[in-house]
Design a protein around this motif. Sequence first.
Motif, mmCIF file in Angstrom:
data_model
loop_
_atom_site.group_PDB
_atom_site.id
_atom_site.type_symbol
_atom_site.label_atom_id
_atom_site.label_comp_id
_atom_site.label_asym_id
_atom_site.label_seq_id
_atom_site.Cartn_x
_atom_site.Cartn_y
_atom_site.Cartn_z
ATOM 1 N N TRP A 93 59.740 21.143 45.413
ATOM 2 C CA TRP A 93 59.417 19.895 45.405
ATOM 3 C C TRP A 93 59.618 19.368 46.813
ATOM 4 C CZ3 TRP A 93 63.014 16.140 46.864
ATOM 5 C CH2 TRP A 93 64.272 16.776 46.804
ATOM 6 N N GLU A 94 60.439 19.820 47.364
ATOM 7 C CA GLU A 94 60.566 19.359 48.890
ATOM 8 C C GLU A 94 59.458 19.484 49.747
ATOM 9 O OE1 GLU A 94 64.346 21.613 49.907
ATOM 10 O OE2 GLU A 94 65.537 19.887 49.017
ATOM 11 N N GLN A 95 58.905 20.768 49.657
ATOM 12 C CA GLN A 95 57.796 20.946 50.148
ATOM 13 C C GLN A 95 56.289 19.956 49.826
ATOM 14 O OE1 GLN A 95 57.306 22.843 53.040
ATOM 15 N NE2 GLN A 95 55.119 21.874 53.097
ATOM 16 N N ARG A 96 56.203 20.036 48.648
ATOM 17 C CA ARG A 96 55.303 19.020 47.955
ATOM 18 C C ARG A 96 55.651 17.431 48.572
ATOM 19 N NH1 ARG A 96 55.086 19.044 41.758
ATOM 20 N NH2 ARG A 96 53.485 17.969 42.242
ATOM 21 N N LEU A 97 56.805 17.181 48.461
ATOM 22 C CA LEU A 97 57.250 15.750 49.194
ATOM 23 C C LEU A 97 56.932 15.612 50.802
ATOM 24 C CD1 LEU A 97 58.638 12.760 48.878
ATOM 25 C CD2 LEU A 97 60.889 13.942 49.136
ATOM 26 N N ARG A 98 57.336 16.829 51.393
ATOM 27 C CA ARG A 98 56.784 16.959 52.684
ATOM 28 C C ARG A 98 55.474 16.507 53.125
ATOM 29 N NH1 ARG A 98 58.604 18.039 57.682
ATOM 30 N NH2 ARG A 98 57.588 19.236 58.986
ATOM 31 N N THR A 99 54.629 17.344 52.191
ATOM 32 C CA THR A 99 53.221 17.060 52.511
ATOM 33 C C THR A 99 52.540 15.618 52.037
ATOM 34 O OG1 THR A 99 52.852 19.444 51.749
ATOM 35 C CG2 THR A 99 50.906 17.971 51.616
ATOM 36 N N LEU A 100 53.389 15.159 51.073
ATOM 37 C CA LEU A 100 52.809 13.651 50.731
ATOM 38 C C LEU A 100 53.326 12.915 51.874
ATOM 39 C CD1 LEU A 100 53.883 13.536 46.913
ATOM 40 C CD2 LEU A 100 51.628 13.401 48.094
ATOM 41 N N LEU A 101 54.432 13.054 52.424
ATOM 42 C CA LEU A 101 54.864 12.302 53.432
ATOM 43 C C LEU A 101 54.263 12.142 54.705
ATOM 44 C CD1 LEU A 101 58.821 12.500 53.052
ATOM 45 C CD2 LEU A 101 57.402 10.265 52.640
ATOM 46 N N ALA A 102 53.686 13.542 54.901
ATOM 47 C CA ALA A 102 52.871 13.739 56.052
ATOM 48 C C ALA A 102 51.487 13.172 55.850
ATOM 49 C CB ALA A 102 52.819 15.388 56.142
ATOM 50 N N GLU A 103 50.849 13.215 54.600
ATOM 51 C CA GLU A 103 49.728 12.429 54.543
ATOM 52 C C GLU A 103 49.953 10.793 54.590
ATOM 53 O OE1 GLU A 103 48.049 13.170 50.579
ATOM 54 O OE2 GLU A 103 48.282 15.315 50.818
ATOM 55 N N ALA A 104 51.203 10.417 54.478
ATOM 56 C CA ALA A 104 51.227 8.951 54.536
ATOM 57 C C ALA A 104 51.400 8.612 55.904
ATOM 58 C CB ALA A 104 52.472 8.602 53.832
ATOM 59 N N VAL A 105 52.124 9.567 57.014
ATOM 60 C CA VAL A 105 52.197 9.424 58.224
ATOM 61 C C VAL A 105 50.637 9.462 58.859
ATOM 62 C CG1 VAL A 105 52.984 10.537 60.369
ATOM 63 C CG2 VAL A 105 54.405 9.985 58.526
ATOM 64 N N ARG A 107 47.964 8.843 57.610
ATOM 65 C CA ARG A 107 47.106 7.659 57.438
ATOM 66 C C ARG A 107 47.769 6.371 57.962
ATOM 67 N NH1 ARG A 107 43.658 9.207 53.175
ATOM 68 N NH2 ARG A 107 44.224 11.226 52.410
ATOM 69 N N GLY A 108 49.007 6.320 58.632
ATOM 70 C CA GLY A 108 49.435 5.115 59.361
ATOM 71 C C GLY A 108 50.474 4.257 58.486
#
Length: 134
Positions: A93-105, A107-108
């Motif tokens: 889940w930490e890797q999945r969360l990291r990917t979601l946070l990276a997507e948010a970053v 996208r600004g």
Amino acid sequence: MQLLLDLDSEVPIYQQIRDRVVEAIADGALKPGESLPSTRQFAVDLAINFHTVNKAYDLLRREGIIRINRKSGAVVHPDVRRATAELRVGVDWEQRLRTLLAEAVVRGVPDEEIVTYVRTTLKGFGRGGGAENG
């Protein structure tokens, strides 16, 4: 159990089923020990192939979220928190969360907006915005 699936999504249907079941448990809509529909019945209800439901159930079983028994069928693991903590195999889940946070970053999305959304979502799960529950 009612699930909303997006058949046009890039996310595979089995993953959507898995995610919606996990969300239903977090929301309290599904309780530990509660039965899930049979794979065939669920497939009929969702108008999809039963192998897709079976794949989602198998993923949930491997993650320790549900148990599957020939007699009782699929049920939410009675002690899902402990079972999940013990398994941890395949649950990243930490890797999945990291990917979601990276997507948010990418996208600004501002950090404050991300944190606010996380807190709001946790409150929606009845956790109170970050405090451990149990």
